[in-house]
Structures are given as structure tokens and as C-alpha cells.
Design a protein around this motif. Structure first.
Motif, PDB file in Angstrom:
ATOM      1  N   ALA A   1       0.818  -1.372   0.016  1.00 35.87           N
ATOM      2  CA  ALA A   1      -0.083   0.002  -0.036  1.00 35.87           C
ATOM      3  C   ALA A   1       1.015   1.166  -0.121  1.00 35.87           C
ATOM      4  CB  ALA A   1      -0.865  -0.195   1.271  1.00 35.87           C
ATOM      5  N   GLY A   2       1.951   1.329   0.696  1.00 36.47           N
ATOM      6  CA  GLY A   2       2.752   2.288   0.667  1.00 36.47           C
ATOM      7  C   GLY A   2       3.419   2.780  -0.586  1.00 36.47           C
ATOM      8  N   PHE A   3       4.100   1.627  -1.056  1.00 38.76           N
ATOM      9  CA  PHE A   3       4.696   1.905  -2.342  1.00 38.76           C
ATOM     10  C   PHE A   3       3.824   2.287  -3.770  1.00 38.76           C
ATOM     11  CE2 PHE A   3       6.236  -0.027  -6.526  1.00 38.76           C
ATOM     12  CZ  PHE A   3       7.665   0.695  -6.484  1.00 38.76           C
ATOM     13  N   PHE A   4       2.906   1.695  -3.617  1.00 39.79           N
ATOM     14  CA  PHE A   4       1.738   1.904  -4.833  1.00 39.79           C
ATOM     15  C   PHE A   4       1.132   3.085  -4.671  1.00 39.79           C
ATOM     16  CE2 PHE A   4       3.073  -2.588  -5.809  1.00 39.79           C
ATOM     17  CZ  PHE A   4       3.308  -2.596  -7.036  1.00 39.79           C
ATOM     18  N   GLY A   5       0.785   3.182  -3.357  1.00 39.37           N
ATOM     19  CA  GLY A   5      -0.279   4.484  -3.147  1.00 39.37           C
ATOM     20  C   GLY A   5       0.561   5.693  -3.378  1.00 39.37           C
ATOM     21  N   VAL A   6       1.710   6.051  -2.860  1.00 38.01           N
ATOM     22  CA  VAL A   6       2.666   7.061  -3.146  1.00 38.01           C
ATOM     23  C   VAL A   6       2.808   7.315  -4.593  1.00 38.01           C
ATOM     24  CG1 VAL A   6       4.715   7.999  -2.573  1.00 38.01           C
ATOM     25  CG2 VAL A   6       3.500   6.940  -0.650  1.00 38.01           C
ATOM     26  N   TRP A   7       3.294   6.206  -5.214  1.00 36.04           N
ATOM     27  CA  TRP A   7       3.866   6.171  -6.767  1.00 36.04           C
ATOM     28  C   TRP A   7       2.509   6.567  -7.597  1.00 36.04           C
ATOM     29  CZ3 TRP A   7       2.806   2.409 -10.751  1.00 36.04           C
ATOM     30  CH2 TRP A   7       3.549   2.883 -11.854  1.00 36.04           C
ATOM     31  N   VAL A   8       1.213   5.913  -7.430  1.00 32.55           N
ATOM     32  CA  VAL A   8       0.219   6.279  -8.061  1.00 32.55           C
ATOM     33  C   VAL A   8      -0.014   7.682  -7.763  1.00 32.55           C
ATOM     34  CG1 VAL A   8      -2.235   6.004  -8.593  1.00 32.55           C
ATOM     35  CG2 VAL A   8      -0.493   3.938  -8.428  1.00 32.55           C
ATOM     36  N   GLY A   9      -0.489   8.268  -6.558  1.00 35.91           N
ATOM     37  CA  GLY A   9      -0.653   9.380  -6.163  1.00 35.91           C
ATOM     38  C   GLY A   9       0.197  10.498  -6.960  1.00 35.91           C
ATOM     39  N   THR A  10       1.389  10.612  -6.699  1.00 33.69           N
ATOM     40  CA  THR A  10       2.318  11.080  -7.457  1.00 33.69           C
ATOM     41  C   THR A  10       2.151  11.273  -8.839  1.00 33.69           C
ATOM     42  OG1 THR A  10       3.966  10.667  -5.476  1.00 33.69           O
ATOM     43  CG2 THR A  10       4.891  11.797  -7.578  1.00 33.69           C
ATOM     44  N   LEU A  11       2.146  10.270  -9.526  1.00 33.52           N
ATOM     45  CA  LEU A  11       1.703  10.145 -11.030  1.00 33.52           C
ATOM     46  C   LEU A  11       0.567  11.091 -11.218  1.00 33.52           C
ATOM     47  CD1 LEU A  11       2.914   6.892 -12.555  1.00 33.52           C
ATOM     48  CD2 LEU A  11       4.149   8.711 -12.538  1.00 33.52           C
TER      49      LEU A  11
END
Length: 300
Positions: free
Chosen positions: A149-159
Motif C-alpha cells: 500500500a505504501g509503495f503503490f499508493g505514493v507512486w500512483v498518487g504522485t503520477l
């Protein structure tokens, strides 16, 4: 030859005042935001503390009432279908089921506070022992879901923030809305149907394949496989962990992505305002420098 007249261009005080005002407003906003955050954390912590203090009473009462509301005789279930009335009576007296209801509740609550949860009807072992045995596996699942959740959540939100108001951003926000609204059990069923039944990539259930074992100090098969160098056990445990971890992380991914996008948008907007203020300040400084050079040339 007629000397050309030059006019001194003074520095714009309005732009400097505007820059100073923007800086003051930004610092004030940061201070107010920090104070509100601290106040919210303190209030939330106090509220959760009070809730946690009351929570054991509520849980104990709910479990106790549920056990007495459900039809059937607990002593009969423990003794078995072929037990004699004498055996049932003995178990009833042993468990204190022949005492008044308030005495039963008090005895039950005191034992719960001391960590005595009774004996499991399924395994016939102490309940606290079964909980201790399952805790490392629960912790392993929690850590895996948190990392995903931490990795994909931050990555998707940043994109989504970088490509703001684009088709990609709209698609991501739609998926985030679906992820927040979708029940986790339904997500698990859909993932099982696709990756287990149709694609046959991941196993259906269990922590390890039947007959496989991974010994280690933590009780978490994935970590124990890495620590002991058991790569076969590590890969087998990881294959069994992927689907449950992904299912458990769907809601946190959506939540973290939404928060990351909002924070990234605020940072980009704030950065744009600061960059604009710096550009205005540089332009004013250059204007004053050029004016000073013109004056020197005119008077020299």
C-alpha cells in the motif's frame, strides 16, 4: 554632441512588499496548519484512548451475551453428542454455567483481563496458545499489505498529481474511488477467480504447500526462508502471500494515493508561487542594477 538623458528607474517597493506578504502568509499558513495538526492528533489520541479503555468492556459484554443468546447447550457441545447427563452436569459445574448470570459474567471478565480465554472447542488447546501461534502469520500479512500500500499508493498518487487534470489523472481518481468503495471480501473473491481459477498463477489457500515446512526464529515463513537461506520455502510462502496481501492493501492504496495526490498538488502549487516570487525579485534586482549602470555611464 547632445548628451542623451537617462532616467533612474527605482526599485519597485510594491513588488518587494508583495514578496514579503507572500512569505508572511506562507509562514503563517504553515504555523496554523501545524497547530491544527497537533491539536487534531491530540484530540484523536485522547478519543481513541477513551475508546480503547471502554473497548474491553464492550467486547466482553458482546461476546458473553452472544454465547448465551445462541441456542444450544455449551456443556452439551463440549461433551459431545453421546455424552451422558452426568458428564454434561459435571462440565456445567466445571465451567460455572450453573451460577447466576451476573456471577458468570464477572468470572468471565476477570479471566479475560488475566489472559485466560478458555479452551478452544476445535483444537482443544488454550485459546491464547492458538492466538500466539497465529500471530506471526498475521503480522507477516500486515507488513506485506503495508509495504504494498505504501509503495503503490505514493507512486500512483504522485503520477496523478504530475499529470493533473489529464485522462490518466481522471482514470486514477476513478480507480481510487472504486478502491475505496469496493468491499475487501469482494475484491478477494474476484482476485481468486481470475488469478487462481482462470490463470492458475497463485495457490488457492494455505500458508505453504501441503507437506512443505519453513523453520525459523520469527514464525513468518517468508522472512524465515530468507534468514535461513531456504529459497524454495521462501518462494512458496511468497506465492501464498501475494493474493491475501494485495487484497488487504486495496483500500489503503486508494487512501494513500488520494492523500499523496492532494499533498503533491499543494507542493507543486506552492512551488509555483515561490518560483514566481523569486522571478519577480530577480527582475527587480536586475532592473535596479541596469539603472545604476546607466547612471554611471551618464555621469561618467
Amino acid at each position: 554632441m547632445k548628451r542623451q538623458a537617462y532616467r533612474l528607474v527605482p526599485a519597485s517597493r510594491r513588488e518587494r512588499v508583495t514578496l514579503l506578504g507572500d512569505e508572511v502568509l506562507a509562514r503563517t499558513g504553515q504555523f496554523v496548519s501545524g497547530a491544527l495538526t497537533v491539536a487534531f492528533i491530540a484530540a484523536f489520541t485522547s478519543y481513541m484512548f477513551l475508546r480503547i479503555v471502554d473497548l474491553p468492556y464492550a467486547i466482553a459484554l458482546a461476546v458473553f451475551v452472544g454465547l448465551h443468546v445462541v441456542p444450544g447447550n455449551v456443556a452439551q457441545q463440549i461433551a459431545g453428542a453421546h455424552a451422558t447427563p452426568a458428564e454434561i452436569q459435571r462440565i456445567t459445574h466445571q465451567l460455572g454455567l450453573d451460577k447466576p448470570i451476573y456471577v458468570q459474567f464477572w468470572d468471565y471478565f476477570v479471566k479475560v483481563l488475566h489472559g485466560h480465554f478458555g479452551t478452544s472447542l476445535r483444537t482443544r488447546d488454550p485459546v491464547i496458545q492458538d492466538i500466539a501461534a497465529a500471530f506471526p502469520l498475521t503480522l507477516q500479512l500486515t507488513i506485506a499489505a503495508f509495504l504494498i500500500a505504501g509503495f503503490f499508493g505514493v507512486w500512483v498518487g504522485t503520477l496523478a498529481a504530475v499529470f493533473r487534470n489529464s485522462i490518466f489523472d481522471n482514470a486514477i481518481m476513478t480507480l481510487i474511488l472504486v478502491g475505496v468503495s469496493m468491499p475487501i471480501f469482494w475484491t478477494g473473491i474476484m482476485l481468486m477467480l481470475f488469478f487462481v481459477v482462470d490463470m492458475q498463477i497463485f495457490p488457492l489457500q494455505g500458508v505453504l504447500t501441503a507437506g512443505a515446512t519453513v523453520a525459523g526464529p520469527t514464525g513468518m515463513p517468508v522472512l524465515d526462508g530468507l534468514l535461513t537461506g531456504n529459497m524454495a520455502g521462501f518462494s512458496d510462502a511468497l506465492r501464498h502471500l501475494v493474493l491475501p496481501a494485495v487484497t488487504l492493501s486495496t483500500y489503503p492504496i486508494a487512501f494513500i494515493a488520494r492523500m499523496s495526490r492532494a499533498a503533491m498538488v499543494d507542493v507543486r502549487e506552492e512551488g509555483g508561487r515561490v518560483a514566481g516570487a523569486r522571478v519577480r525579485d530577480v527582475e527587480t534586482h536586475q532592473e535596479v542594477t541596469v539603472s545604476a549602470k546607466v547612471v554611471l555611464l551618464a555621469t561618467g
